[in-house]
Design an enzyme around this catalytic site. Structure first.
Site, short mmCIF file in Angstrom:
data_model
loop_
_atom_site.label_atom_id
_atom_site.label_comp_id
_atom_site.label_asym_id
_atom_site.label_seq_id
_atom_site.Cartn_x
_atom_site.Cartn_y
_atom_site.Cartn_z
N ASN A 161 22.99 107.60 34.78
CA ASN A 161 23.33 108.21 33.49
C ASN A 161 23.13 109.71 33.57
O ASN A 161 22.76 110.24 34.62
CB ASN A 161 22.48 107.58 32.37
CG ASN A 161 21.01 107.78 32.62
OD1 ASN A 161 20.52 108.90 32.63
ND2 ASN A 161 20.29 106.68 32.86
N ASP A 209 19.29 100.00 31.60
CA ASP A 209 18.95 98.70 31.02
C ASP A 209 19.31 97.56 31.96
O ASP A 209 18.65 96.52 31.97
CB ASP A 209 19.68 98.52 29.69
CG ASP A 209 19.18 99.51 28.65
OD1 ASP A 209 17.96 99.81 28.68
OD2 ASP A 209 19.98 99.98 27.83
N PRO A 257 13.42 95.38 33.89
CA PRO A 257 12.19 95.27 33.10
C PRO A 257 12.03 96.52 32.22
O PRO A 257 12.46 97.61 32.60
CB PRO A 257 11.08 95.23 34.15
CG PRO A 257 11.68 95.85 35.37
CD PRO A 257 13.16 95.56 35.33
N ASP A 258 11.44 96.36 31.04
CA ASP A 258 11.16 97.50 30.17
C ASP A 258 9.80 98.08 30.57
O ASP A 258 8.76 97.48 30.30
CB ASP A 258 11.18 97.07 28.69
CG ASP A 258 11.18 98.29 27.77
OD1 ASP A 258 10.33 99.19 27.97
OD2 ASP A 258 12.03 98.35 26.87
N ILE A 259 9.85 99.22 31.22
CA ILE A 259 8.62 99.82 31.78
C ILE A 259 7.66 100.20 30.66
O ILE A 259 6.46 99.88 30.69
CB ILE A 259 8.98 101.06 32.63
CG1 ILE A 259 9.93 100.64 33.76
CG2 ILE A 259 7.72 101.73 33.18
CD1 ILE A 259 10.62 101.79 34.45
N PHE A 316 10.40 107.58 24.10
CA PHE A 316 11.50 108.41 23.61
C PHE A 316 12.61 107.50 23.13
O PHE A 316 12.79 106.41 23.67
CB PHE A 316 12.02 109.33 24.73
CG PHE A 316 11.33 110.66 24.76
CD1 PHE A 316 9.98 110.75 25.08
CD2 PHE A 316 12.01 111.83 24.45
CE1 PHE A 316 9.33 111.97 25.10
CE2 PHE A 316 11.38 113.06 24.47
CZ PHE A 316 10.04 113.14 24.79
N LYS A 360 12.20 100.65 17.15
CA LYS A 360 11.85 100.65 18.58
C LYS A 360 10.34 100.81 18.76
O LYS A 360 9.73 100.17 19.60
CB LYS A 360 12.61 101.79 19.27
CG LYS A 360 12.81 101.60 20.73
CD LYS A 360 13.88 102.52 21.27
CE LYS A 360 15.28 102.02 20.96
NZ LYS A 360 16.32 102.86 21.53
#
Ligand code: C5P
Length: 417
Positions: free
Chosen positions: A219, A288, A314-316, A332, A346
């Protein structure tokens, strides 16, 4: 890297023989990593030419209060000298007036704004330091001493002067500090001590999710915000580990930087190093999804259509917030719409202490030099207005330091979990 990496220093030069040292001051500031712009008073140009200062600073010298074209931002491509006094004041991380003549000190003490340098000194929120340089009698004069007392009361830092032989042939106090000493003192302005003794981990940059040996998904994150946050935390006295995806940026000074590529590598590095971190700040734009399989060889363009199957990463951040005990966890949220609402949700879903929300998709956010943030915590919302990312990062760290110390004192987090 130097002690002033990424710092923007405005050097004000007033009329005095020590102005001949300004070229050396600029060179040393730049050697220490700073970007330098010079403002000269009319009298200063009698002692050293603007051309010399332009050559050593790499920027045109600013001299007039009313000659700037308004509206041009310092960060616009090609904008060199079209900065008015307000833009210069906002651009600076610190302002150093060296040499500062007796006359300039008097005018600064009065709060005058009738030339560019005095107007910028009034308009800036950045710290202002002066390095007096004058004959010893002028220095000792009661009027000068009264002005210095006023300046000190108004929060102006006074660097020096030194004692020694003077251009007028006399010996005594009033010599400007040497450029090397000025650089040391200006560097110390950035050390705040707000996070003394604490350990902070920051993630930054994009991730690279390989498709085959030469291609991947990524990105537009430049890493600038995360690096600025890591550096601001180090300036605040913390021991900082930065886990960074691929960026074009140099490692920040006084920060342990761990380079990774994919989200899975970032997850592993974060968990390997998080240890006893007191604060975790997830700034990285983590992918993601990743390709479910990485092809061993470069994929050939034989087929008309191909399908890429993706697997959730995985969501760190959420995994760190779920640790017991967890560090003070900050995320963020880059959103294109309903910024506050989405960020709130969130924060709650990931169980974060604080979320820093910003709008992306305009010309702010990814890759830009400036940004603004909305800080959303358990107890309210704090907007941080648009400003250079380095300054924004310092404001964010100040906010985090206050909240961290408040929660730890009150034991709020322990109760919340
Ligand atoms: O869910 P979303 O990606 O919008 O959340 C953004 C926040 O979560 C950022 O702080 C980002 O660094 C973090 N994050 C993460 N791991 C992921 C996805 C996001 O740490 N896999």
């Amino acid at each position: 890297m130097g002690t002033l990496t990424n710092k923007r220093i405005l050097l004000g030069i007033t009329g005095g023989i020590a102005a001949y040292k300004s070229a050396d001051t600029v060179r040393r500031l730049r050697d220490a990593g700073a970007e330098v712009r010079a403002i000269m008073t009319a009298a200063a140009t009698e002692f050293i030419t603007p051309l010399t200062l332009q050559a050593v600073s790499g920027h045109p010298v600013h001299r007039q209060l009313l000659d700037a074209e308004p509206g041009q931002r310092p960060t616009d491509a090609g904008a060199q000298d079209g900065m008015d006094h307000i833009e210069l004041a906002r651009w600076a991380d610190a302002l150093l007036v060296a040499p500062a003549s007796a006359n300039f000190l008097a005018r600064l003490a009065q709060g005058r704004a009738d030339d560019l340098l005095s107007a910028v000194c009034l308009a800036t929120q950045a710290p202002v330091a002066v390095a007096p340089a004058m004959n010893r009698q002028m220095w000792s004069n009661a009027a000068t001493q009264a002005n210095l007392a006023t300046l000190g009361k108004n929060g102006i830092r006074i660097f020096g002067p030194a004692e020694g032989s003077q251009a007028c042939g006399e010996t005594g106090p009033g010599r400007m500090l040497e450029p090397a000493e000025l650089v040391t003192q200006i560097s110390q302005l950035f050390v705040t001590g707000e996070l003394d003794g604490l350990s902070v981990m920051v993630t930054a940059g994009p991730t690279w999710e390989a498709i085959d040996p030469v291609r991947g998904l990524t990105n537009r994150s430049s890493g600038k915000m995360g690096y600025a946050v890591a550096q601001a935390a180090a300036e605040a006295g913390a021991r900082v580990i930065l886990v960074s995806g691929p960026t074009a940026l140099a490692d920040p000074e006084r920060v342990q930087t761990v380079r990774v590529s994919s989200a899975q590598e970032m997850y592993d590095a974060v968990h390997a190093h998080v240890g006893t971190a007191n604060i975790f700040i997830g700034v990285a734009a983590v992918a993601d999804y990743r390709p479910s399989q990485i092809a061993d060889n470069k994929i050939k363009k034989d087929a008309q259509n191909i399908t890429l199957e993706l697997t959730r990463n995985p969501d760190i951040l959420a995994s760190i917030a779920a640790l017991k005990p967890a560090p003070f966890t900050v995320g963020f949220a880059a959103e294109t719409e309903d910024v506050e609402q989405r960020a709130r949700r969130k924060r709650e879903s990931k169980n974060l202490d604080l979320i820093a929300a910003n709008r992306v998709g305009t010309n702010l956010g990814f890759g830009s030099e400036e940004n603004s943030l909305l800080l959303i915590g358990q107890d309210g919302v704090t907007p941080l207005p648009i400003q250079p990312k380095t300054q924004l990062a310092r404001a964010l760290i100040r906010h985090i330091a206050v909240k961290y110390h408040a929660t730890r004192t009150a034991g709020v987090r322990q109760i919340r979990r």
